[in-house]
Write an enzyme that holds these catalytic residues in place. Structure first.
Site, PDB file in Angstrom:
ATOM      1  N   ASP A   5      -4.800   3.452  -4.874  1.00 41.04           N
ATOM      2  CA  ASP A   5      -4.921   3.886  -3.479  1.00 41.04           C
ATOM      3  C   ASP A   5      -6.161   4.756  -3.290  1.00 41.04           C
ATOM      4  OD1 ASP A   5      -4.582   4.755  -0.877  1.00 41.04           O
ATOM      5  OD2 ASP A   5      -2.444   5.160  -1.105  1.00 41.04           O
ATOM      6  N   HIS A  37       0.830  -1.198   0.000  1.00 43.81           N
ATOM      7  CA  HIS A  37       0.000   0.000   0.000  1.00 43.81           C
ATOM      8  C   HIS A  37       0.874   1.262   0.000  1.00 43.81           C
ATOM      9  CE1 HIS A  37      -2.924   2.756   2.300  1.00 43.81           C
ATOM     10  NE2 HIS A  37      -3.205   2.801   1.015  1.00 43.81           N
ATOM     11  N   TYR A  64      10.212  13.031 -12.657  1.00 46.11           N
ATOM     12  CA  TYR A  64      11.446  12.237 -12.570  1.00 46.11           C
ATOM     13  C   TYR A  64      11.831  11.982 -11.112  1.00 46.11           C
ATOM     14  CZ  TYR A  64      12.438  13.091 -17.574  1.00 46.11           C
ATOM     15  OH  TYR A  64      12.387  13.148 -18.941  1.00 46.11           O
TER      16      TYR A  64
END
Length: 145
Positions: free
Chosen positions: A66, A22, A116
């Site tokens: 999530d 998670h 990034y």
């Protein structure tokens, strides 16, 4: 052989999806993304010859996003002034909606260098052969209930 597993998902990618917990993040990267350098602190899975939309659709058949994150999917925003169009994003929104998520409302856009930086912390980077520009998507894993 296993039943009901999308055949585009390799054993290596299935293992990574299973290992993730998670809050962990995975990047499904286009062909221009610096997958090896950005992913050197995690795992890099090669899926050359495949595009991001079909991998995203397959991953979301097994991978819960999530529910506690306001925006569990992240796209790299177009650099200001870059004349690039991003029709692939509409495909992503549809795939997310089909998978039971809020489509466009489940997605945030962040700048290239911020993307990034977050990708360097991801559990894994999936390197694809996707030719569309700005086609990278990062997913945050939820819980299986």
């Amino acid at each position: 052989m296993l039943k009901n597993i999308p055949p585009i998902l390799s054993p290596e990618l299935l293992k990574i999806l299973c290992e993730m917990g998670h809050g962990d993040k995975i990047v499904i990267a286009d062909g221009n993304f610096p997958s090896e350098s950005v992913g050197k602190s995690g795992a890099v899975v090669r899926c050359d010859g495949h595009g991001v939309p079909e991998l995203l659709e397959a991953v979301l058949t097994l991978f819960p996003l999530d529910a506690y994150a306001e925006k569990p999917a992240t796209l790299m925003a177009v650099v200001p002034g870059d004349p690039v169009e991003t029709p692939i994003w509409e495909k992503y929104y549809g795939i997310l909606e089909k998978a039971g998520w809020r489509g466009k409302d489940a997605v945030r856009h962040i700048g290239r260098f911020e993307f990034y930086a977050e990708a360097k912390e991801a559990y894994a980077v999936v390197a694809t052969g996707e030719k569309a520009l700005y086609a990278n998507i990062m997913l945050q894993k939820g819980v299986v209930c």
